[in-house]
Design a protein around this motif. Structure first.
Motif, short mmCIF file in Angstrom:
data_model
loop_
_atom_site.label_atom_id
_atom_site.label_comp_id
_atom_site.label_asym_id
_atom_site.label_seq_id
_atom_site.Cartn_x
_atom_site.Cartn_y
_atom_site.Cartn_z
N LEU A 1 0.72 -1.45 0.04
CA LEU A 1 0.01 0.18 -0.18
C LEU A 1 0.84 1.30 0.00
CD1 LEU A 1 -2.89 -0.98 2.33
CD2 LEU A 1 -3.07 -0.92 -0.05
N ASP A 2 1.99 1.24 0.57
CA ASP A 2 3.19 2.53 0.60
C ASP A 2 3.47 2.42 -1.00
OD1 ASP A 2 2.81 3.02 3.14
OD2 ASP A 2 4.37 1.93 3.87
N LEU B 1 -4.07 2.59 -4.19
CA LEU B 1 -4.88 1.58 -3.64
C LEU B 1 -5.19 1.74 -2.05
CD1 LEU B 1 -3.04 -1.55 -5.02
CD2 LEU B 1 -4.92 -0.36 -5.92
N LYS B 2 -4.38 2.34 -1.39
CA LYS B 2 -4.61 2.79 0.04
C LYS B 2 -5.71 3.76 -0.18
CE LYS B 2 -1.20 3.39 2.78
NZ LYS B 2 -0.19 4.16 3.36
N ILE B 3 -5.75 4.85 -1.05
CA ILE B 3 -6.73 5.71 -0.94
C ILE B 3 -8.05 5.20 -1.46
CG2 ILE B 3 -7.77 7.84 -2.23
CD1 ILE B 3 -4.53 8.70 -2.49
N ARG C 1 -13.03 0.52 -2.33
CA ARG C 1 -13.63 0.65 -3.50
C ARG C 1 -13.76 -0.72 -4.38
NH1 ARG C 1 -11.47 5.44 -7.20
NH2 ARG C 1 -12.35 4.26 -8.60
N LEU C 2 -14.85 -0.99 -4.84
CA LEU C 2 -15.11 -2.20 -5.92
C LEU C 2 -14.13 -2.03 -6.85
CD1 LEU C 2 -18.55 -2.74 -6.48
CD2 LEU C 2 -17.10 -3.99 -4.62
N ALA C 3 -13.28 -3.45 -7.24
CA ALA C 3 -12.31 -3.25 -8.19
C ALA C 3 -12.83 -2.94 -9.59
CB ALA C 3 -11.63 -4.81 -8.36
N LYS C 4 -14.02 -3.00 -10.05
CA LYS C 4 -14.57 -2.67 -11.32
C LYS C 4 -14.70 -1.24 -11.55
CE LYS C 4 -19.72 -2.96 -9.84
NZ LYS C 4 -20.73 -3.72 -10.31
N THR C 5 -14.69 -0.51 -10.39
CA THR C 5 -14.51 1.16 -10.56
C THR C 5 -13.02 1.70 -10.76
OG1 THR C 5 -14.14 1.56 -7.96
CG2 THR C 5 -16.30 0.77 -8.76
N LEU C 6 -12.08 0.77 -10.86
CA LEU C 6 -10.73 1.37 -10.66
C LEU C 6 -10.36 1.50 -12.43
CD1 LEU C 6 -9.20 -1.28 -8.37
CD2 LEU C 6 -9.93 1.15 -7.95
N SER C 7 -9.39 2.29 -12.51
CA SER C 7 -8.82 2.63 -13.78
C SER C 7 -7.91 1.41 -14.27
CB SER C 7 -7.88 3.74 -13.78
OG SER C 7 -6.73 3.58 -13.14
#
Length: 234
Positions: free
Chosen positions: A119-120, A125-127, A131-137
């Motif tokens: 996460l560092d 990913l920390k922020i 959130r659901l993975a499907k919402t990620l870029s």
């Protein structure tokens, strides 16, 4: 140096088609090795063959001196190979946190310390942890996929085309992260982006039409424009 992964005269097939026709690769502990070649050369199939996702016809695959030919994929993973597929392989309906937690072999202090380091390394990913993975870029999904492979005590991590479909600025950030990862992990990287491969790896193997046709140091390959043109189309 200690050989972690070694393939000799590896031949594999999908259906009626022989894809790999003699791949020889050796990865030593602590190395970052790039697998290069044109599209369709067999690079992705090579990683899938190591993981038991594609059938081996002949040749050998040795992990720490032990044959893994014919071993089920989940056992290969347990033996210490982390795998980052080119399509990310994350669970869209789960959060980042859930994707990371189910990737853990055990939830002990050592693993949780690895999670904190991941996460560092990837603050995005920390922020977005809940959130659901499907919402990620695309870039964030790639970060998540790589992170999952870093959580366990793997002997080597196979990473397939991490830059695929990503914007240049994201590729640059990913390259910096992979260089950090290579300081602590042994990496076998399949990558079409020549600049990224050169930034991460110290040695390379070129696969052409399912065969290993050349290998050497990245420093020498950078200087050899004729070899780049012949096998990589650069």
């Amino acid at each position: 140096m200690t050989s972690i992964l070694k393939t000799e005269d590896l031949v594999s097939y999908i259906g009626l088609y022989t894809i790999l026709q003699g791949v020889n690769v050796e990865v030593n502990k602590g190395e970052a090795i790039a697998i290069l070649g044109r599209n369709g050369a067999g690079k992705t199939t090579f990683l899938k063959t190591i993981m038991g996702l594609v059938n081996t016809r002949s040749g050998s695959i040795m992990l720490d001196g032990e044959s893994i030919v014919g071993v089920p994929t989940y056992h290969i993973a347990k033996k210490g190979i982390g795998y980052v597929p080119e399509d990310y392989g994350v669970f869209d309906e789960l959060t980042i946190e859930e994707n990371l937690k189910i990737a853990m072999w055990k939830e002990d202090k050592v693993t949780l310390d690895r999670l904190a380091r991941v996460l560092d390394l990837f603050p995005d990913l920390k922020i977005a942890y809940k959130r659901l993975a499907k919402t990620l870029s695309g870039g964030q999904r790639q970060m998540l996929s790589i992170s999952r492979a870093l959580l366990n005590d793997n002997k080597i991590i196979l990473i397939d085309e991490p830059s695929k479909g990503l914007a240049p600025v994201v590729i640059e950030r990913l390259g910096l992260a992979l260089r950090e990862i290579s300081k602590e992990s042994t990496i076998l990287l399949v990558e079409q982006n020549f600049a990224l491969a050169c930034a991460v790896a110290s040695r390379y193997y070129i696969i052409d039409e399912g065969r290993t046709v050349h290998d050497g140091t990245i420093k020498d390959l950078i200087k050899d424009t004729e070899l780049q043109a012949k096998h990589l189309g650069i």
